[in-house]
Design an enzyme around this catalytic site. Structure first.
Site, mmCIF file in Angstrom:
data_model
loop_
_atom_site.group_PDB
_atom_site.id
_atom_site.type_symbol
_atom_site.label_atom_id
_atom_site.label_comp_id
_atom_site.label_asym_id
_atom_site.label_seq_id
_atom_site.Cartn_x
_atom_site.Cartn_y
_atom_site.Cartn_z
ATOM 1 N NE ARG A 7 -1.501 1.749 3.529
ATOM 2 C CZ ARG A 7 -0.637 2.601 4.263
ATOM 3 N NH1 ARG A 7 -0.189 3.642 3.990
ATOM 4 N NH2 ARG A 7 -0.443 2.151 5.526
ATOM 5 N NE ARG A 33 -8.931 -9.065 0.933
ATOM 6 C CZ ARG A 33 -8.368 -7.860 1.057
ATOM 7 N NH1 ARG A 33 -7.144 -7.737 1.925
ATOM 8 N NH2 ARG A 33 -8.809 -6.817 0.612
ATOM 9 C CE LYS A 48 0.864 -0.394 14.169
ATOM 10 N NZ LYS A 48 1.000 -1.546 12.736
ATOM 11 N NE ARG A 99 35.054 -17.365 20.595
ATOM 12 C CZ ARG A 99 36.081 -17.350 19.858
ATOM 13 N NH1 ARG A 99 36.375 -16.410 19.185
ATOM 14 N NH2 ARG A 99 36.970 -18.330 19.960
ATOM 15 C CG HIS A 100 35.683 -20.357 25.511
ATOM 16 N ND1 HIS A 100 37.096 -20.040 25.248
ATOM 17 C CD2 HIS A 100 35.164 -21.170 24.512
ATOM 18 C CE1 HIS A 100 37.209 -20.300 23.867
ATOM 19 N NE2 HIS A 100 36.146 -20.720 23.403
ATOM 20 C CG LEU A 117 43.579 -26.964 22.729
ATOM 21 C CD1 LEU A 117 42.600 -27.772 22.479
ATOM 22 C CD2 LEU A 117 45.074 -27.384 22.114
ATOM 23 C CG ASN A 118 40.926 -20.056 21.990
ATOM 24 O OD1 ASN A 118 40.455 -19.651 22.916
ATOM 25 N ND2 ASN A 118 40.305 -20.826 20.803
ATOM 26 N NE ARG A 153 36.822 -24.161 24.013
ATOM 27 C CZ ARG A 153 36.625 -25.407 23.611
ATOM 28 N NH1 ARG A 153 36.863 -26.519 24.338
ATOM 29 N NH2 ARG A 153 36.394 -25.607 22.316
ATOM 30 C CD GLU A 177 32.965 -24.089 18.397
ATOM 31 O OE1 GLU A 177 31.962 -23.926 18.196
ATOM 32 O OE2 GLU A 177 33.737 -23.198 17.991
ATOM 33 C CG PHE A 201 41.923 -26.015 4.692
ATOM 34 C CD1 PHE A 201 43.113 -25.154 4.255
ATOM 35 C CD2 PHE A 201 41.256 -25.679 5.849
ATOM 36 C CE1 PHE A 201 43.482 -23.959 5.162
ATOM 37 C CE2 PHE A 201 41.610 -24.788 6.664
ATOM 38 C CZ PHE A 201 42.607 -23.880 6.361
ATOM 39 C CB ALA A 202 39.999 -26.432 -1.004
ATOM 40 C CE LYS A 218 34.017 -20.989 8.911
ATOM 41 N NZ LYS A 218 34.485 -19.846 9.295
ATOM 42 C CG HIS A 244 32.411 -23.471 22.555
ATOM 43 N ND1 HIS A 244 33.578 -23.573 23.269
ATOM 44 C CD2 HIS A 244 31.393 -24.113 23.382
ATOM 45 C CE1 HIS A 244 33.302 -24.492 24.160
ATOM 46 N NE2 HIS A 244 32.091 -24.834 24.262
ATOM 47 C CG MET A 269 28.394 -15.738 20.170
ATOM 48 S SD MET A 269 29.666 -15.236 21.363
ATOM 49 C CE MET A 269 29.300 -13.458 21.027
#
Lengths: 500, 455
Positions: free
Chosen positions: A86, A144, A180, A263-264, A269-270, A313, A333, A355-356, A362, A398, A402
């Site tokens: 409209r 309607r 509104k 995240r933690h 390991l990060n 973690r 995770e 990997f490719a 992804k 994680h 997230m």
């Protein structure tokens, strides 16, 4: 890993598709019906969800939320708001007189808009492979609704009505205030003028409003929502998707609250640039946990629920808060399967093709013996449902998790402002697509040591980001330029963030 | 580290494996005339809640009455002017409520289903006060139905077999029962939209055509509503079977993603013949996303649906190992598993408890569907079977689900008829019983005592 194309004589031998890791009779066969997803392939016919109700009863709010939810769980859904049509037809809105039932000119325009919207619905189903269309308009007369039903019957669509009934003047006043006044219809009015005009607009519909009748309409499929969810009437749920929609609608609420996502703290390991695993916090990670505790206290949140995953973690991070928390395995995770605890360099060395493939898609890519983002969304659905039911919640999770949760809450309708209190952590493009696409989801920026505060407003979500000033490694890997399986190592590792 | 279980998170501190879905216990109260499916709903709901890990028990007032009034004479017991009868019935309701209190406050119960007609507002008010005194939440489940065919079918399915009518012939029993229903009709006060607007309830009308849901207060009530809205009573059968024998099966190795052996393929063919012979209308076929179930389904030459959540239990670090190798490499883990097979989680893997949580959407969809064939795996099949047959967490991991055998489940009366159909194709045995010695210091021989033979 070589891809084998089965010849017809070998068609009996199953092959696993390289990206999705799905077993198929032969590569290239049409598997849409066979591939499992969070919503099994039960929607054979497209479904029209038809909103019903006077203005300011939350129809658009419900429509947008439902559309966002269905898309997130993987059901292609689109919303068709007749008010938009409209506004495009009648460039300038003068006043409520447009909606007077005796305004023949306007009536003609409104009917034409509804028809145009229905035509687009049909195109969405037939040409764009949509599965659910949410038809957002008042649809307050039987006439309607009859038009819609007969169109659906002709085309073989299922119809499910969602009627919102509310007579609480406070709720209606709040609705008008929230959504509104910001509407393009009232952009040049002051608040009192707009309010008065809108009330008269509602009155125009009232005289001819015929709610869905429990007797006459007993053959229809519908849900009636009374007083923002204190009561529901559900009639003739036909199939799985309608059942899920009813469950969702019965769990959402409009009570103001905030959801905190974090995240933690930085993990061991990060620091080493390794993915997955179940390591503990680094010293900086522990500092973050302390800072998080301070931050949460400063927010003075009433009755905050805290959720973590089952991994060390997130639990270590929650422990520092000194409050009760609940552990959800569903918040763990993403499972990187054979790539668990490897660095990107090691993945490139050992599994260059995998990997490719991951860089190519992804969202759908599944790690060998692991999961994909698509799988993650499926397992997070009960978390989302419970987040809808709850009020103030802090979720300590994680990176990939997230991203999935954030994608559920975000949409990018043109004109919605997204507030950031410190740095901008995400750049969203204003495209024609109002919703975050699945291609963008796995690249959302969710850095360590940053809390996102999501507060629902109007039709969307205000997002505030708080970086708690504790340094951490960057774990965000952008999509590299070259995603071809024959690329060289340098190109593959082009975007890997630094690590020890 | 505390583990979450069922579909709900667990409180980290101070709870000894209790699943906390609500802050206080919940009392579910059925409402409705006789033969409206209250006991059917009560039993099903109890079974579902226990399966997802919420300790639930049903309390059927009719049972209490039968224990009290040893012999049922006739419908006259239920006449509204039968003072003696009324007194006894009130006492039975009280006794049941007492047991409810004990279950919810002393025995660790979380949900109690109070199954009785509860057709008067007065009776319901008594229950509400009882709940308030004890700190229980109340949720009413009313079943309203006027379809004479449905009521007749109910009577035939469950009333004729009732202890009340063991010595009557069918006609007598039906006649008496109809008169019994009449006794309640005059005083029946249905849950009212206005008068009862502050109560939490669901009103189920005409066996699920329509629902009225009022004031759902919390997560467990929301799940109960969702469940009740998905169940139906249309006759149908559910077929459960495992994939055909796999390459790893014959080697005595667990997990993995191998293909079928020649015998496994033969089973797939025989399964196809069997399914065709059953002449099932509109059969849905579901598999996991593992090669062996898909290969099995392919032989049926019908469309099938792949569910990732039907994948076999993830044995984490023990994937593709033989039991002998697990004992060799992880003797402690192996013993812990034997100590509590339901809750034990493989390192970097899953537990049966985790499995149940991820299978919940499958169960929900099975409830919605009609005829379905589920081709899955040993641990998965045990979990599904435990749901249908109301098995405890202790029994579940030891249910026998041999290869090359189809279980046909057909709902009947308040439960499930199970037919086991062995398709006569030889296969290895993959069932490992709980050994006698589950101590972590046991010898290798003790540990491997019950391992089935393999190559």
């Amino acid at each position: 890993m070589a891809l084998t194309f089965n010849t017809s004589s070998e068609q009996k031998r199953l092959t696993q598709t390289p990206l999705l890791k799905i077993w198929v009779p032969w590569i290239g066969c049409n598997l849409n019906r066979r591939r499992g997803s969070s919503v099994p392939q039960f929607c054979n016919s497209p479904t029209m969800i038809v909103m019903v109700g006077l203005p300011a009863r939350g129809k658009t709010y419900i429509s947008k939320k439902l559309t966002r939810y269905l898309n997130w769980i993987g059901v292609p859904t689109k919303m068709f708001n007749v008010g938009q049509y409209r506004r495009e037809a009648v460039k300038i809105y003068k006043n409520f007189e447009f909606f007077k039932p005796d305004n023949e000119e306007a009536m003609r325009i409104r009917k034409a808009c509804a028809a145009a919207a229905l035509k687009d619905v049909a195109a969405y189903f037939s040409k764009e492979k949509g599965q659910v269309a949410v038809f957002d308009a008042t649809n307050t007369t039987r006439e309607r609704r009859a038009i819609i039903i007969s169109l659906a019957k002709e085309k073989g669509y299922k119809v499910f009505f969602v009627e919102s009934i509310c007579d609480d003047p406070e709720i209606i006043a709040e609705n008008i205030k929230q959504v509104k006044f910001g509407s393009p219809d009232y952009v040049d009015r002051d608040i009192d003028e707009a309010n008065e005009d809108f009330i008269k607009r509602i009155d125009c519909y009232r005289a001819s409003y015929m709610p869905i009748d429990d007797e006459k309409d007993r053959k229809l499929s519908y849900i009636k929502i009374f007083d923002v969810g204190s009561r529901y009437l559900v009639n003739r749920v036909q199939d799985h998707i309608q059942s899920r929609i009813v469950y969702y609608l019965m769990n959402i609420h409009v009570t103001p609250r905030s959801i905190y996502l974090s995240r933690h703290g930085e993990s061991e390991l990060n620091l080493l640039g390794k993915i997955g695993g179940d390591s503990g916090l680094s010293p900086r990670g522990q500092k973050y946990a302390n800072a998080l505790a301070t931050f949460i206290r400063s927010q003075r949140i009433s009755d905050l629920k805290v959720w973590t995953s089952h991994m060390k973690r997130t639990i270590q991070t929650a422990e520092t808060l000194g409050v009760q928390y609940e552990q959800w395995k569903a918040l763990n995770e993403i499972d990187a399967g054979v790539c668990e605890e490897l660095t990107y360099e090691e993945i490139q060395e050992n599994f260059p093709e995998e990997f490719a493939l991951r860089d190519q898609d992804k969202y759908r890519y599944r790690y060998p013996k692991g999961e994909s983002y698509e799988d993650l969304v499926h397992r997070l659905e009960p978390v989302i449902m419970e987040l809808e039911r709850q009020e103030n919640v802090l979720v300590i999770c994680h990176q990939a998790v997230m991203r999935c949760l954030l994608a559920y809450f975000l949409d990018k309708p043109a004109g919605t402002e997204i507030f950031f209190s410190t740095r901008i952590i995400m750049t969203l493009q204003q495209t024609k697509q109002p919703l975050l696409s699945v291609d963008e989801l796995p690249y959302l920026r969710c850095p360590l040591h940053t809390v996102l505060k999501l507060t629902p407003i109007a039709y969307g979500c205000k997002v505030e980001s708080f970086f708690l000033n504790i340094e951490a490694v960057n774990t965000h890997r952008e999509r590299p330029v070259n995603v071809d399986i024959n690329r060289n190592t340098d190109e593959a590792l082009q975007t890997v963030p630094d690590h020890v | 580290m505390m583990r979450g279980c069922s579909s709900r998170p667990k409180l980290a501190q101070n709870q000894d494996r209790a699943v906390c879905m609500t802050n206080c216990p919940t009392l579910i109260v059925t409402v409705g005339l006789p033969a409206r499916g209250k006991t059917y709903i009560s039993k099903k709901l109890t079974r579902y809640l226990n399966w997802i890990g919420v300790p639930t028990r049903e309390f059927n007032v009719g049972q209490y009455r039968r224990e009290f009034v040893k012999i049922y004479k006739s419908f006259e017991f239920f006449r509204p002017d039968n003072e003696e009868g009324l007194k006894i019935r009130r006492q039975c309701a009280s006794a049941a409520l007492n047991d409810v209190r004990q279950y919810l406050t002393e025995e660790g119960g979380q949900v109690a289903v109070f199954d009785a007609t509860n057709t008067t507002r007065e009776r319901r008010e008594t229950i509400i006060q009882f709940a308030e005194q004890n700190g229980f939440k109340v949720f009413f489940v009313e079943s309203v139905c006027e379809d004479p065919d449905v009521i007749q079918e109910n009577i035939v399915q469950v009333k004729l077999g009732s202890p009340d009518y063991t010595n009557c012939n069918t006609e007598e029993a039906v006649e008496d029962f109809m008169k019994r229903i009449k006794c309640y009709e005059n005083s029946y006060e249905t849950l009212d939209e206005v008068l009862d607007r502050d109560l939490s309830y669901i009103k189920i009308m005409d066996v699920g055509q329509r629902y009225l849901v009022n004031r759902v207060l919390d997560h467990i009530q929301s799940r109960i509503v969702y469940y009740l809205m998905n169940i139906h009573i249309t006759p149908r059968s559910i077929y459960l079977c495992r994939h055909g024998e796999s390459e790893l099966n014959v080697k005595g190795r667990i997990g993995g993603d191998s293909g079928l052996t020649p015998r496994g393929k033969e089973f797939a063919k025989k399964l196809s013949n069997f399914i065709q012979s059953q002449d099932i209308s509109d059969l849905k076929v579901w598999t996991s996303q593992m090669k062996r179930t898909i290969q099995t389904a392919e032989a049926l030459s019908v469309p099938y649906e792949q569910w990732k959540v039907l994948n076999e239990i993830d044995a984490g670090d023990c994937e593709e190992m033989m039991y002998e190798e697990i004992q060799d490499n992880y003797p402690l883990e192996f013993a812990l598993r034997d100590q509590d097979k339901y809750r034990y989680r493989y390192p970097k893997g899953e537990s049966y408890e985790d499995l149940v949580q991820r299978l919940e959407p499958v169960i929900m969809e099975l409830e919605r569907q009609e005829n379905v064939l589920v081709i899955c795996h040993q641990a998965v099949m045990r979990c599904l079977l435990a749901y249908f047959l109301d098995k405890t967490a202790e029994e579940l991991p030891y249910l026998k689900c041999p290869l090359h055998t189809v279980l046909k489940l057909t709902p009947v009366a308040y439960g499930c008829k199970v037919e086991s159909i062995c398709l006569n194709v030889e296969a290895v045995n993959t069932h490992r019983e709980k050994p006698e010695n589950v101590n972590i210091h046991r010898t290798t021989e003790d540990a491997l005592q019950t391992v089935p033979a393999h190559l």
